[in-house]
Design a protein around this motif. Sequence first.
Motif, mmCIF file in Angstrom:
data_model
loop_
_atom_site.group_PDB
_atom_site.id
_atom_site.type_symbol
_atom_site.label_atom_id
_atom_site.label_comp_id
_atom_site.label_asym_id
_atom_site.label_seq_id
_atom_site.Cartn_x
_atom_site.Cartn_y
_atom_site.Cartn_z
ATOM 1 N N UNK A 77 28.969 -46.509 -38.667
ATOM 2 C CA UNK A 77 28.292 -46.099 -37.732
ATOM 3 C C UNK A 77 28.663 -46.990 -36.365
ATOM 4 N N UNK A 78 28.923 -48.126 -36.537
ATOM 5 C CA UNK A 78 28.972 -48.916 -35.429
ATOM 6 C C UNK A 78 30.401 -48.581 -34.604
ATOM 7 N N UNK A 79 31.310 -48.132 -35.463
ATOM 8 C CA UNK A 79 32.446 -47.550 -34.971
ATOM 9 C C UNK A 79 32.297 -46.291 -34.056
ATOM 10 N N UNK A 80 31.236 -45.444 -34.256
ATOM 11 C CA UNK A 80 31.066 -44.241 -33.955
ATOM 12 C C UNK A 80 30.094 -44.539 -32.454
ATOM 13 N N UNK A 81 29.183 -45.518 -32.786
ATOM 14 C CA UNK A 81 28.505 -46.027 -31.614
ATOM 15 C C UNK A 81 29.131 -46.652 -30.480
ATOM 16 N N UNK B 233 32.503 -45.909 -29.797
ATOM 17 C CA UNK B 233 33.153 -44.742 -29.362
ATOM 18 C C UNK B 233 32.336 -43.957 -28.244
ATOM 19 N N UNK B 234 31.117 -43.805 -28.577
ATOM 20 C CA UNK B 234 30.115 -43.135 -27.738
ATOM 21 C C UNK B 234 29.887 -44.267 -26.405
ATOM 22 N N UNK B 235 29.553 -45.527 -26.693
ATOM 23 C CA UNK B 235 29.342 -46.341 -25.497
ATOM 24 C C UNK B 235 30.627 -46.306 -24.743
ATOM 25 N N UNK B 236 31.756 -46.136 -25.051
ATOM 26 C CA UNK B 236 32.992 -46.052 -24.292
ATOM 27 C C UNK B 236 33.166 -44.982 -23.651
ATOM 28 N N UNK B 237 32.813 -43.873 -24.444
ATOM 29 C CA UNK B 237 32.736 -42.525 -23.295
ATOM 30 C C UNK B 237 32.058 -42.354 -22.351
ATOM 31 N N UNK B 238 30.625 -43.022 -22.696
ATOM 32 C CA UNK B 238 29.684 -42.949 -21.465
ATOM 33 C C UNK B 238 30.050 -44.060 -20.356
ATOM 34 N N UNK B 239 30.630 -44.969 -20.801
ATOM 35 C CA UNK B 239 31.174 -45.951 -19.651
ATOM 36 C C UNK B 239 32.301 -45.235 -19.048
ATOM 37 N N UNK C 10 38.216 -66.280 -26.147
ATOM 38 C CA UNK C 10 38.066 -64.890 -25.914
ATOM 39 C C UNK C 10 37.279 -64.149 -27.124
ATOM 40 N N UNK C 11 36.096 -63.585 -26.818
ATOM 41 C CA UNK C 11 35.218 -63.078 -27.830
ATOM 42 C C UNK C 11 35.390 -61.585 -27.692
ATOM 43 N N UNK C 12 35.680 -61.056 -29.051
ATOM 44 C CA UNK C 12 36.138 -59.574 -29.063
ATOM 45 C C UNK C 12 35.308 -58.990 -30.226
ATOM 46 N N UNK C 13 34.652 -57.731 -30.077
ATOM 47 C CA UNK C 13 33.812 -57.074 -31.038
ATOM 48 C C UNK C 13 34.891 -55.725 -31.465
ATOM 49 N N UNK C 14 34.712 -55.594 -32.792
ATOM 50 C CA UNK C 14 35.276 -54.475 -33.419
ATOM 51 C C UNK C 14 34.262 -54.009 -34.342
ATOM 52 N N UNK C 15 34.699 -52.790 -34.812
ATOM 53 C CA UNK C 15 33.873 -52.075 -35.974
ATOM 54 C C UNK C 15 35.152 -51.166 -36.698
ATOM 55 N N UNK C 16 34.566 -51.047 -38.147
ATOM 56 C CA UNK C 16 35.520 -50.558 -39.007
ATOM 57 C C UNK C 16 35.556 -49.134 -38.741
ATOM 58 N N UNK C 17 36.720 -48.330 -38.902
ATOM 59 C CA UNK C 17 36.886 -47.027 -38.637
ATOM 60 C C UNK C 17 35.896 -46.338 -39.438
ATOM 61 N N UNK C 18 35.328 -45.267 -38.907
ATOM 62 C CA UNK C 18 34.331 -44.504 -39.851
ATOM 63 C C UNK C 18 33.074 -45.093 -40.000
#
Length: 298
Positions: A268-272, A274-280, A258-266
Amino acid sequence: MSNLSELGEFLRVRRAALQPEDVGLRNYGIRRVPGLRREELAMLAGVSITYYTRLEQGLSNNASEAVIEAIARALNLTPDEHIHLMNLARPVKGKRKTAHKPDFARAGTIRLIKSMASTPAVVLGRRSEVLAWNRLGHRLVAGHLDFDGPNRPATRANMTRMLFLDEHTRELYARWQEEATRAVSSLRLLAGATTDDPELTELIGELTVRSPEFSSLWAKHPVVNCMSGLKYMHHPEVGDLELNFEVLTPPDESRHRVLMYTADVGTPGYVALQLLGSQMRQDVAGDPEQVGLVSATG
């Protein structure tokens, strides 16, 4: 290619990568070929040059664990390379290659990644084929492909094949060479531990023929068990992302990951993300079933 042939090739590549000074030997002048000589490696391992030569030539299938351990120490192998060497040296007798039945993600694994709606997740089979993904995982790594693809075993996406042969996937990774080396390193480790999988052999053969980059990397025998780290992506929808990845392995014999991707809160990766999830979510609005995951199970 048999494990004995692979064993010989691995030993030759690793021996060529070592210089005498790397193992405490004196270097007397220019050498005709790079790396340690066979007799030097045999001396360091405490085995006869004749016996070691037979190992490199793929002519010995009964090397003891003590001998392989000694050779691993002489070659200064990493823990992952050590495991790989032991797998290659392990004799397999009387085992016929048979086709595997289509593989499917476990229902529990599907429920797990479906519950992680804000975390991209992909379930991989033993050959890096995609068995399932959640909506955000699909959007992150393969939004140009059919979301329902994992339902069709014959035409499932394969993460390693995509990395080398799919133009969109190549463009996704900002550090493609790093990602390619990581993928080949993992595949090498898997291939060394798997001797009865014709589909894996077919995948390696296809990539060797169709991708000069894969062929070159494969010949270097990189071996690393890549369980965590960073991935640098340039996503067509949200731009650059620096993401952490973690690989979870179920405690069964499936060899699923199981391959999972995360980004630290705050970040640029975290913001991106969040944006990708919103668009999805906007794209699947009005169809609640599609927010989770589609995958075949068996």
